[in-house]
Design a protein around this motif. Structure first.
Motif, PDB file in Angstrom:
ATOM      1  N   ASP A  57       0.926 -59.686 -14.833  1.00 10.14           N
ATOM      2  CA  ASP A  57       0.828 -61.093 -15.195  1.00 10.14           C
ATOM      3  C   ASP A  57       1.748 -61.961 -14.346  1.00 10.14           C
ATOM      4  O   ASP A  57       1.644 -63.179 -14.359  1.00 10.14           O
ATOM      5  CB  ASP A  57       1.082 -61.316 -16.693  1.00 10.14           C
ATOM      6  CG  ASP A  57       2.432 -60.803 -17.150  1.00 10.14           C
ATOM      7  OD1 ASP A  57       2.906 -59.793 -16.609  1.00 10.14           O
ATOM      8  OD2 ASP A  57       2.998 -61.401 -18.077  1.00 10.14           O
ATOM      9  N   SER A  58       2.629 -61.346 -13.559  1.00 12.02           N
ATOM     10  CA  SER A  58       3.503 -62.103 -12.657  1.00 12.02           C
ATOM     11  C   SER A  58       2.814 -62.282 -11.308  1.00 12.02           C
ATOM     12  O   SER A  58       2.508 -61.306 -10.621  1.00 12.02           O
ATOM     13  CB  SER A  58       4.834 -61.366 -12.457  1.00 12.02           C
ATOM     14  OG  SER A  58       5.487 -61.857 -11.300  1.00 12.02           O
ATOM     15  N   ARG A  59       2.582 -63.535 -10.960  1.00  9.23           N
ATOM     16  CA  ARG A  59       1.935 -63.830  -9.673  1.00  9.23           C
ATOM     17  C   ARG A  59       2.785 -63.302  -8.524  1.00  9.23           C
ATOM     18  O   ARG A  59       2.266 -62.808  -7.525  1.00  9.23           O
ATOM     19  CB  ARG A  59       1.740 -65.341  -9.567  1.00  9.23           C
ATOM     20  CG  ARG A  59       0.959 -65.752  -8.357  1.00  9.23           C
ATOM     21  CD  ARG A  59       0.517 -67.202  -8.463  1.00  9.23           C
ATOM     22  NE  ARG A  59      -0.393 -67.487  -7.371  1.00  9.23           N
ATOM     23  CZ  ARG A  59      -0.213 -68.489  -6.535  1.00  9.23           C
ATOM     24  NH1 ARG A  59       0.804 -69.303  -6.687  1.00  9.23           N
ATOM     25  NH2 ARG A  59      -1.068 -68.693  -5.565  1.00  9.23           N
ATOM     26  N   THR A  60       4.110 -63.406  -8.662  1.00 10.62           N
ATOM     27  CA  THR A  60       5.030 -62.940  -7.621  1.00 10.62           C
ATOM     28  C   THR A  60       4.884 -61.440  -7.389  1.00 10.62           C
ATOM     29  O   THR A  60       4.802 -60.985  -6.244  1.00 10.62           O
ATOM     30  CB  THR A  60       6.491 -63.266  -8.007  1.00 10.62           C
ATOM     31  OG1 THR A  60       6.579 -64.666  -8.270  1.00 10.62           O
ATOM     32  CG2 THR A  60       7.452 -62.897  -6.905  1.00 10.62           C
ATOM     33  N   THR A 109      -6.648 -57.558  -7.186  1.00 14.43           N
ATOM     34  CA  THR A 109      -5.606 -57.947  -8.138  1.00 14.43           C
ATOM     35  C   THR A 109      -6.224 -58.496  -9.418  1.00 14.43           C
ATOM     36  O   THR A 109      -7.336 -59.014  -9.417  1.00 14.43           O
ATOM     37  CB  THR A 109      -4.656 -59.011  -7.548  1.00 14.43           C
ATOM     38  OG1 THR A 109      -5.406 -60.187  -7.234  1.00 14.43           O
ATOM     39  CG2 THR A 109      -3.946 -58.498  -6.311  1.00 14.43           C
ATOM     40  N   ALA A 110      -5.463 -58.349 -10.504  1.00 14.12           N
ATOM     41  CA  ALA A 110      -5.853 -58.908 -11.798  1.00 14.12           C
ATOM     42  C   ALA A 110      -4.576 -59.333 -12.508  1.00 14.12           C
ATOM     43  O   ALA A 110      -3.528 -58.709 -12.330  1.00 14.12           O
ATOM     44  CB  ALA A 110      -6.601 -57.860 -12.618  1.00 14.12           C
ATOM     45  N   ASP A 111      -4.658 -60.409 -13.305  1.00 11.22           N
ATOM     46  CA  ASP A 111      -3.430 -60.891 -13.939  1.00 11.22           C
ATOM     47  C   ASP A 111      -3.256 -60.446 -15.382  1.00 11.22           C
ATOM     48  O   ASP A 111      -2.249 -60.761 -16.011  1.00 11.22           O
ATOM     49  CB  ASP A 111      -3.260 -62.402 -13.788  1.00 11.22           C
ATOM     50  CG  ASP A 111      -4.386 -63.206 -14.398  1.00 11.22           C
ATOM     51  OD1 ASP A 111      -5.161 -62.647 -15.191  1.00 11.22           O
ATOM     52  OD2 ASP A 111      -4.486 -64.400 -14.074  1.00 11.22           O
ATOM     53  N   ASP A 112      -4.234 -59.699 -15.920  1.00 11.03           N
ATOM     54  CA  ASP A 112      -4.034 -59.097 -17.238  1.00 11.03           C
ATOM     55  C   ASP A 112      -5.040 -57.965 -17.439  1.00 11.03           C
ATOM     56  O   ASP A 112      -5.890 -57.715 -16.586  1.00 11.03           O
ATOM     57  CB  ASP A 112      -4.105 -60.137 -18.369  1.00 11.03           C
ATOM     58  CG  ASP A 112      -5.485 -60.755 -18.553  1.00 11.03           C
ATOM     59  OD1 ASP A 112      -6.512 -60.111 -18.223  1.00 11.03           O
ATOM     60  OD2 ASP A 112      -5.558 -61.891 -19.054  1.00 11.03           O
ATOM     61  N   GLY A 113      -4.912 -57.290 -18.566  1.00 18.29           N
ATOM     62  CA  GLY A 113      -5.755 -56.131 -18.831  1.00 18.29           C
ATOM     63  C   GLY A 113      -7.238 -56.447 -18.901  1.00 18.29           C
ATOM     64  O   GLY A 113      -8.059 -55.684 -18.406  1.00 18.29           O
ATOM     65  N   PHE A 114      -7.584 -57.592 -19.506  1.00 19.33           N
ATOM     66  CA  PHE A 114      -9.001 -57.950 -19.614  1.00 19.33           C
ATOM     67  C   PHE A 114      -9.613 -58.181 -18.238  1.00 19.33           C
ATOM     68  O   PHE A 114     -10.715 -57.707 -17.946  1.00 19.33           O
ATOM     69  CB  PHE A 114      -9.190 -59.201 -20.489  1.00 19.33           C
ATOM     70  CG  PHE A 114      -9.038 -58.924 -21.959  1.00 19.33           C
ATOM     71  CD1 PHE A 114      -9.945 -58.117 -22.637  1.00 19.33           C
ATOM     72  CD2 PHE A 114      -7.980 -59.458 -22.672  1.00 19.33           C
ATOM     73  CE1 PHE A 114      -9.812 -57.848 -23.987  1.00 19.33           C
ATOM     74  CE2 PHE A 114      -7.831 -59.198 -24.028  1.00 19.33           C
ATOM     75  CZ  PHE A 114      -8.749 -58.394 -24.689  1.00 19.33           C
ATOM     76  N   GLU A 115      -8.888 -58.893 -17.383  1.00 24.49           N
ATOM     77  CA  GLU A 115      -9.393 -59.131 -16.032  1.00 24.49           C
ATOM     78  C   GLU A 115      -9.502 -57.810 -15.264  1.00 24.49           C
ATOM     79  O   GLU A 115     -10.457 -57.586 -14.529  1.00 24.49           O
ATOM     80  CB  GLU A 115      -8.487 -60.114 -15.282  1.00 24.49           C
ATOM     81  CG  GLU A 115      -9.074 -60.515 -13.937  1.00 24.49           C
ATOM     82  CD  GLU A 115      -8.224 -61.491 -13.149  1.00 24.49           C
ATOM     83  OE1 GLU A 115      -8.649 -61.823 -12.028  1.00 24.49           O
ATOM     84  OE2 GLU A 115      -7.144 -61.905 -13.625  1.00 24.49           O
TER      85      GLU A 115
END
Length: 132
Positions: A18-21, A39-45
């Motif tokens: 979830d951290s863009r960095t 890349t994905a920013d969370d589990g659902f994505e």
């Protein structure tokens, strides 16, 4: 992507955080080595992208909103198509409980953040069968 046609150019690596960095850092390091990075920013994505992307290895943050890394790993490992896909847990917490819980969810390895380039490359080398 890699004009030299390195052995890494066919390996797909998924980075879920979830951290863009953290995502950007991992993506830059891995693309420099010739890997294809999803890349994905969370589990659902991540779950939505894993079907189309079919990564060879997944780096998965534990602490994420909505669906955490343990839950995401368990869903990946419960799917026959992705059961053999190595999942490497990423966490800033280095406790024995976190490592044990990661193993119970089905992860192959646990890397403590902040990770190094070598941490990522070693995990890929250890878990993905690269033909050179």
């Amino acid at each position: 992507m890699d004009a030299g046609g390195s052995a890494n150019s066919a390996i797909k690596v998924m980075v879920v955080d979830d951290s863009r960095t953290i995502r950007r850092t991992a993506e830059t390091l891995l693309e420099r080595e010739g890997f294809i990075v999803i890349t994905a920013d969370d589990g659902f994505e991540a779950l939505a992208k894993i079907v189309d992307g079919e990564p060879d290895i997944v780096f998965l943050d534990i602490m994420m909103p909505r669906l955490d890394g343990y839950q995401t790993c368990a869903v990946i490992k419960s799917n026959a198509r992705f059961r053999a896909t190595p999942v490497i847990m990423l966490s800033s917490k280095d406790g024995i409980f976190d490592k044990a819980r990661g193993k119970l969810a089905g992860s192959e390895q646990f890397i403590t953040k902040p990770f190094t380039r070598e941490d990522l490359l070693d995990a890929i080398q250890q878990h993905v069968h690269v033909t050179r």
